[in-house]
Design a protein around this motif. Structure first.
Motif, PDB file in Angstrom:
ATOM      1  N   VAL A 259       0.808  -1.218   0.000  1.00 49.05           N
ATOM      2  CA  VAL A 259       0.000   0.000   0.000  1.00 49.05           C
ATOM      3  C   VAL A 259       0.842   1.269   0.000  1.00 49.05           C
ATOM      4  O   VAL A 259       0.491   2.262  -0.658  1.00 49.05           O
ATOM      5  CB  VAL A 259      -1.008  -0.013   1.176  1.00 49.05           C
ATOM      6  N   ASP A 260       1.982   1.269   0.683  1.00 52.94           N
ATOM      7  CA  ASP A 260       2.824   2.467   0.695  1.00 52.94           C
ATOM      8  C   ASP A 260       3.385   2.767  -0.691  1.00 52.94           C
ATOM      9  O   ASP A 260       3.466   3.934  -1.104  1.00 52.94           O
ATOM     10  CB  ASP A 260       3.968   2.321   1.708  1.00 52.94           C
ATOM     11  N   ASP A 261       3.787   1.721  -1.425  1.00 54.01           N
ATOM     12  CA  ASP A 261       4.283   1.912  -2.790  1.00 54.01           C
ATOM     13  C   ASP A 261       3.179   2.455  -3.695  1.00 54.01           C
ATOM     14  O   ASP A 261       3.423   3.332  -4.532  1.00 54.01           O
ATOM     15  CB  ASP A 261       4.816   0.600  -3.365  1.00 54.01           C
ATOM     16  N   VAL A 262       1.968   1.941  -3.528  1.00 50.50           N
ATOM     17  CA  VAL A 262       0.845   2.418  -4.329  1.00 50.50           C
ATOM     18  C   VAL A 262       0.557   3.881  -4.001  1.00 50.50           C
ATOM     19  O   VAL A 262       0.351   4.708  -4.902  1.00 50.50           O
ATOM     20  CB  VAL A 262      -0.406   1.547  -4.098  1.00 50.50           C
ATOM     21  N   LEU A 263       0.565   4.221  -2.726  1.00 53.91           N
ATOM     22  CA  LEU A 263       0.341   5.606  -2.315  1.00 53.91           C
ATOM     23  C   LEU A 263       1.385   6.535  -2.910  1.00 53.91           C
ATOM     24  O   LEU A 263       1.069   7.643  -3.371  1.00 53.91           O
ATOM     25  CB  LEU A 263       0.356   5.713  -0.789  1.00 53.91           C
ATOM     26  N   SER A 264       2.633   6.085  -2.920  1.00 55.32           N
ATOM     27  CA  SER A 264       3.710   6.888  -3.506  1.00 55.32           C
ATOM     28  C   SER A 264       3.485   7.109  -4.997  1.00 55.32           C
ATOM     29  O   SER A 264       3.699   8.211  -5.518  1.00 55.32           O
ATOM     30  CB  SER A 264       5.060   6.196  -3.267  1.00 55.32           C
ATOM     31  N   ASP A 265       3.059   6.062  -5.691  1.00 56.19           N
ATOM     32  CA  ASP A 265       2.790   6.175  -7.130  1.00 56.19           C
ATOM     33  C   ASP A 265       1.595   7.084  -7.417  1.00 56.19           C
ATOM     34  O   ASP A 265       1.564   7.779  -8.430  1.00 56.19           O
ATOM     35  CB  ASP A 265       2.540   4.791  -7.738  1.00 56.19           C
ATOM     36  N   LEU A 266       0.616   7.062  -6.529  1.00 57.27           N
ATOM     37  CA  LEU A 266      -0.584   7.863  -6.745  1.00 57.27           C
ATOM     38  C   LEU A 266      -0.321   9.347  -6.526  1.00 57.27           C
ATOM     39  O   LEU A 266      -0.802  10.194  -7.265  1.00 57.27           O
ATOM     40  CB  LEU A 266      -1.706   7.396  -5.810  1.00 57.27           C
ATOM     41  N   GLY A 267       0.431   9.666  -5.499  1.00 57.17           N
ATOM     42  CA  GLY A 267       0.663  11.057  -5.160  1.00 57.17           C
ATOM     43  C   GLY A 267      -0.435  11.612  -4.275  1.00 57.17           C
ATOM     44  O   GLY A 267      -1.520  11.034  -4.129  1.00 57.17           O
ATOM     45  N   GLU A 268      -0.173  12.765  -3.686  1.00 53.61           N
ATOM     46  CA  GLU A 268      -1.097  13.378  -2.729  1.00 53.61           C
ATOM     47  C   GLU A 268      -2.392  13.810  -3.415  1.00 53.61           C
ATOM     48  O   GLU A 268      -2.382  14.369  -4.505  1.00 53.61           O
ATOM     49  CB  GLU A 268      -0.425  14.584  -2.063  1.00 53.61           C
TER      50      GLU A 268
ATOM     51  N   LEU B 207      -6.601  -3.867  -1.014  1.00 54.89           N
ATOM     52  CA  LEU B 207      -5.995  -2.544  -1.198  1.00 54.89           C
ATOM     53  C   LEU B 207      -7.043  -1.445  -1.108  1.00 54.89           C
ATOM     54  O   LEU B 207      -6.756  -0.347  -0.618  1.00 54.89           O
ATOM     55  CB  LEU B 207      -5.269  -2.481  -2.542  1.00 54.89           C
ATOM     56  N   THR B 208      -8.259  -1.720  -1.561  1.00 60.48           N
ATOM     57  CA  THR B 208      -9.332  -0.729  -1.470  1.00 60.48           C
ATOM     58  C   THR B 208      -9.625  -0.391  -0.017  1.00 60.48           C
ATOM     59  O   THR B 208      -9.790   0.782   0.346  1.00 60.48           O
ATOM     60  CB  THR B 208     -10.597  -1.250  -2.175  1.00 60.48           C
ATOM     61  N   HIS B 209      -9.693  -1.410   0.830  1.00 57.33           N
ATOM     62  CA  HIS B 209      -9.861  -1.160   2.265  1.00 57.33           C
ATOM     63  C   HIS B 209      -8.742  -0.257   2.789  1.00 57.33           C
ATOM     64  O   HIS B 209      -9.002   0.730   3.493  1.00 57.33           O
ATOM     65  CB  HIS B 209      -9.832  -2.488   3.032  1.00 57.33           C
ATOM     66  N   LEU B 210      -7.510  -0.598   2.462  1.00 62.47           N
ATOM     67  CA  LEU B 210      -6.356   0.113   3.009  1.00 62.47           C
ATOM     68  C   LEU B 210      -6.233   1.530   2.457  1.00 62.47           C
ATOM     69  O   LEU B 210      -5.963   2.477   3.205  1.00 62.47           O
ATOM     70  CB  LEU B 210      -5.076  -0.671   2.705  1.00 62.47           C
ATOM     71  N   LEU B 211      -6.428   1.682   1.153  1.00 72.60           N
ATOM     72  CA  LEU B 211      -6.307   3.011   0.546  1.00 72.60           C
ATOM     73  C   LEU B 211      -7.406   3.941   1.038  1.00 72.60           C
ATOM     74  O   LEU B 211      -7.158   5.130   1.298  1.00 72.60           O
ATOM     75  CB  LEU B 211      -6.357   2.890  -0.980  1.00 72.60           C
TER      76      LEU B 211
END
Length: 242
Positions: free
Chosen positions: A63-72, A91-95
């Motif tokens: 999830v942290d890698d996905v968050l980094s790829d998505l951006g703020e 991942l949907t739960h976590l994001l």
């Protein structure tokens, strides 16, 4: 439109696949999406890393890698096929818990998250294992006919099958994100009733669709998949114009 301004389409690979499967989707999506493939260990750039054998662990560690790829401030649609469907669900739960606005979850070729597979590949000897995987997928990847490639692929494929067939959801709570469940019209592995089980996994809207093909219909119908995701994703004006 700025690259980061487009809604991200987070693509979660099926068993044995890597992020490169979704690279052609970038050109096919044109300006509709910013395609963000999830990179799991044991394949491609992460080939030397140990693959996961637990879906929940894989989601938590990704999830942290996905968050980094998505951006703020990103908005995202998640897509996952087969193993990727349940991983995308986790991942949907976590994001969502981390503040990402997940607009829709599109699950493909998968029964509901609480359904265990009756026919399994886990634990079978190599030849029988590959035959069972071929039966599940409806085709045999040509790389498995080359001993060197088979040696690289087999451990990842076994780990992926293991975590898929032993998957237990991290929570019984459904997501609030709308879900669209998709299957190939003559998928012999996942029937229509099983694909419809996903309606229990959301408190939001639910829809169901079929596209021509078997379990791996998306291999030959990527454009149709993207068209379906766009048709299913009805965003408010403030999202669409971002």
């Amino acid at each position: 439109m700025d690259e980061r301004g487009r809604i991200a389409l987070v693509c979660v690979p099926f068993a044995g696949a890597g992020p490169s499967f979704f690279h052609p989707w970038r050109a096919l999506s044109a300006d509709r999406w910013r395609v963000v493939p999830v990179e799991l260990p044991g394949r491609e750039r992460r080939v030397l890393e140990t693959p996961y054998r637990n879906v929940v662990e894989a989601a938590e560690n990704s999830v942290d890698d996905v968050l980094s790829d998505l951006g703020e401030g990103a908005r995202a649609v998640l897509f996952g096929h087969s193993l990727g469907a349940v991983l995308a669900y986790e991942l949907t739960h976590l994001l969502s818990a981390r503040g990402v606005r997940v607009e829709r979850l599109v699950v493909s070729g998968s029964p509901g998250p609480w359904t265990q597979r009756e026919r399994r590949a886990t634990g079978l000897p190599d030849v029988e294992f590959l035959a069972r995987v071929e039966e599940f997928a409806g085709f045999r990847h040509e790389a498995l006919d080359h001993p060197e490639m088979r040696e690289l692929i087999l451990p990842v494929l076994r780990a992926d099958c293991d975590m898929h067939e032993n998957y237990v959801p991290s929570t019984d709570e459904p997501v609030s994100v709308p879900i669209c469940s998709v299957r190939g019209s003559y998928d012999g592995l996942v029937g229509a009733e099983q694909a419809l089980e996903w309606r229990r996994a959301t408190t939001g809207e639910f829809s169901y669709a079929e596209l021509p093909g078997d379990h791996m219909y998306l291999v030959d119908h990527a454009r149709a998949v993207l068209d379906l995701i766009e048709a299913e994703s009805h965003f408010p004006d403030d999202v669409a114009e971002t």
